[in-house]
Write an enzyme that holds these catalytic residues in place. Sequence first.
Site, PDB file in Angstrom:
ATOM      1  CE  LYS A  55      51.369  33.720  79.019  1.00  0.00           C
ATOM      2  NZ  LYS A  55      51.303  34.822  78.039  1.00  0.00           N
TER       3      LYS A  55
HETATM    4  P1  NAD Z   1      40.655  34.991  75.362  1.00  0.00           P
HETATM    5  O1  NAD Z   1      40.427  33.891  76.336  1.00  0.00           O
HETATM    6  O2  NAD Z   1      40.073  36.313  75.627  1.00  0.00           O
HETATM    7  O3  NAD Z   1      40.171  34.520  73.908  1.00  0.00           O
HETATM    8  C1  NAD Z   1      40.595  33.322  73.321  1.00  0.00           C
HETATM    9  C2  NAD Z   1      39.791  33.132  72.045  1.00  0.00           C
HETATM   10  O4  NAD Z   1      40.265  31.950  71.380  1.00  0.00           O
HETATM   11  C3  NAD Z   1      38.301  32.912  72.288  1.00  0.00           C
HETATM   12  O5  NAD Z   1      37.563  33.573  71.299  1.00  0.00           O
HETATM   13  C4  NAD Z   1      38.147  31.394  72.132  1.00  0.00           C
HETATM   14  O6  NAD Z   1      36.842  31.025  71.727  1.00  0.00           O
HETATM   15  C5  NAD Z   1      39.154  31.143  71.030  1.00  0.00           C
HETATM   16  N1  NAD Z   1      39.544  29.730  70.969  1.00  0.00           N
HETATM   17  C6  NAD Z   1      39.905  28.910  71.981  1.00  0.00           C
HETATM   18  N2  NAD Z   1      40.128  27.677  71.516  1.00  0.00           N
HETATM   19  C7  NAD Z   1      39.901  27.731  70.185  1.00  0.00           C
HETATM   20  C8  NAD Z   1      39.962  26.771  69.135  1.00  0.00           C
HETATM   21  N3  NAD Z   1      40.314  25.495  69.392  1.00  0.00           N
HETATM   22  N4  NAD Z   1      39.662  27.154  67.882  1.00  0.00           N
HETATM   23  C9  NAD Z   1      39.303  28.435  67.617  1.00  0.00           C
HETATM   24  N5  NAD Z   1      39.228  29.390  68.568  1.00  0.00           N
HETATM   25  C10 NAD Z   1      39.529  29.036  69.831  1.00  0.00           C
HETATM   26  O7  NAD Z   1      42.254  35.059  75.177  1.00  0.00           O
HETATM   27  P2  NAD Z   1      43.110  36.294  74.672  1.00  0.00           P
HETATM   28  O8  NAD Z   1      43.595  37.035  75.863  1.00  0.00           O
HETATM   29  O9  NAD Z   1      42.396  36.987  73.568  1.00  0.00           O
HETATM   30  O10 NAD Z   1      44.392  35.518  74.098  1.00  0.00           O
HETATM   31  C11 NAD Z   1      44.428  34.991  72.777  1.00  0.00           C
HETATM   32  C12 NAD Z   1      45.879  34.760  72.379  1.00  0.00           C
HETATM   33  O11 NAD Z   1      46.592  36.003  72.463  1.00  0.00           O
HETATM   34  C13 NAD Z   1      46.658  33.797  73.269  1.00  0.00           C
HETATM   35  O12 NAD Z   1      47.621  33.126  72.487  1.00  0.00           O
HETATM   36  C14 NAD Z   1      47.375  34.727  74.233  1.00  0.00           C
HETATM   37  O13 NAD Z   1      48.536  34.141  74.792  1.00  0.00           O
HETATM   38  C15 NAD Z   1      47.704  35.864  73.313  1.00  0.00           C
HETATM   39  N6  NAD Z   1      47.981  37.133  73.980  1.00  0.00           N
HETATM   40  C16 NAD Z   1      47.076  37.711  74.819  1.00  0.00           C
HETATM   41  C17 NAD Z   1      47.372  38.925  75.413  1.00  0.00           C
HETATM   42  C18 NAD Z   1      46.383  39.672  76.284  1.00  0.00           C
HETATM   43  O14 NAD Z   1      46.684  40.808  76.664  1.00  0.00           O
HETATM   44  N7  NAD Z   1      45.233  39.131  76.581  1.00  0.00           N
HETATM   45  C19 NAD Z   1      48.600  39.542  75.159  1.00  0.00           C
HETATM   46  C20 NAD Z   1      49.499  38.946  74.286  1.00  0.00           C
HETATM   47  C21 NAD Z   1      49.164  37.732  73.703  1.00  0.00           C
END
Ligand code: NAD
Length: 423
Positions: A113
């Site tokens: 990561k």
């Molecule tokens: P992203 O940046 O697209 O979205 C993040 C979301 O979380 C946004 O809507 C943001 O407003 C919200 N957020 C941030 N801080 C917040 C808070 N304090 N309270 C409420 N909402 C809050 O990110 P993503 O890619 O959707 O990732 C989200 C989660 O999923 C992370 O934990 C990431 O590690 C995990 N993840 C992502 C992927 C991927 O392919 N993108 C894959 C596996 C896991």
Amino acid sequence: MHSLSYVAAKPNGPWATYLAQIDQVVPHLGRLARWHETLRRPKRALCVDIPIEMDDGRVAHFEGFRVQHSLTRGPGKGGVRYHPDVTLEEVMALAAWMTIKNAAVNLPYGGAKGGVRVDPSLVSERELEKITRRYTSEIGIIIGPQQDIPAPDVNTNAKIMAWMMDTYSMNVGATATGVVTGKPVPLGGSLGRVKATGRGVFVVGRETARRLGVGLTDARVAIQGFGNVGSAAAELFAGNGASIVAVQDHTGTVFNAAGLDIAGLMHELRSKGGIGAFAGGERIPDEQFWDVESDFLIPAALEGQITAERAQRIRTRIVLEGANGPTLVEADAVLGNRGIAVVPDVVANAGGVIVSYFEWVQDFSSFFWSEDEINMRLEKILVSAYRKIWETAELHRISLRTAAFLVACQRVLLAREERGLYP
Ligand code: NAD
């Protein structure tokens, strides 16, 4: 067992959470327990300085990290996060969870990561590009299509992957599409990658509902995080008849017992950068999100959101972890005692890395698949991995999380045992 001198892990922080999860699996490892210390320390952790000239002429420095937790089963694989709170400790935990995730769904990868300590909303696009390019050059000594393959995570996207791929390619003197996944499709990206994580969340949720006898068509779903993962999962749940009753992002929380309009939320997100002021629902205080009655609760924002206190209040049947590490260890126990099923991140959100794997394979063979084929293969891998985890949980009478860790740790440690120790 020794703690690591270079990181002061916080109680309830992500690294402590990960170590406690490993503790729970060790008693089930049999002779492989001999190797468990391997899982408690990253193979390699790189901290880099990222100096750039800002638009106003100032020189600013940012901190960047790339951690390769394990390369035992193959190259490192895992996203890159841009966030002002990124720390080495967080990146270590996220890398370790990638080791577990990749092994739990049997992809031929280790776990890695990356992260940069930056708030992307406070820098211009030009500055963001400079940060990305310098970060890529700095970690260029350990990444590569056969070494370690980054991908998007919180606040990073296809555009950032394109800059990373271009920078790496310039440095090695050849176009290396396979160095990152989650790229734009014209640069060797895969169809279906953008929504793959959310699709996986939905598929695993659907399988859980089927096993527990929960109907999907009248299910109520509450989602924290309306980014890449949360919005794609919301679309699929709503498209299959469920009602999205509450959504929270960093700008606020909206509630509608009759179901929020997902197209409207998407439009709100695009036009205002957040959904907190969406007129199609009632705005509620953020903390009340955890009291909303639902059948599925999907944390899809950041880690550590479900504390023991929130776990006592949550009124749902299934917690489906879209985010990485959203549930603290004590909260896991509270939810378990209350009979709430917790589907762990390492399988619930594995759809993204599965399609990243397809992208990497397609780049190597320069032969690209249709979106239907990608979705079909994604579903096949995920459903069969989840079946094995479910059966392991039933066999050993352990939680789904410990079962997923058990399946994964057995694969990693067997590979370790077969390889032996160098020298
Ligand atoms: P992203 O940046 O697209 O979205 C993040 C979301 O979380 C946004 O809507 C943001 O407003 C919200 N957020 C941030 N801080 C917040 C808070 N304090 N309270 C409420 N909402 C809050 O990110 P993503 O890619 O959707 O990732 C989200 C989660 O999923 C992370 O934990 C990431 O590690 C995990 N993840 C992502 C992927 C991927 O392919 N993108 C894959 C596996 C896991």
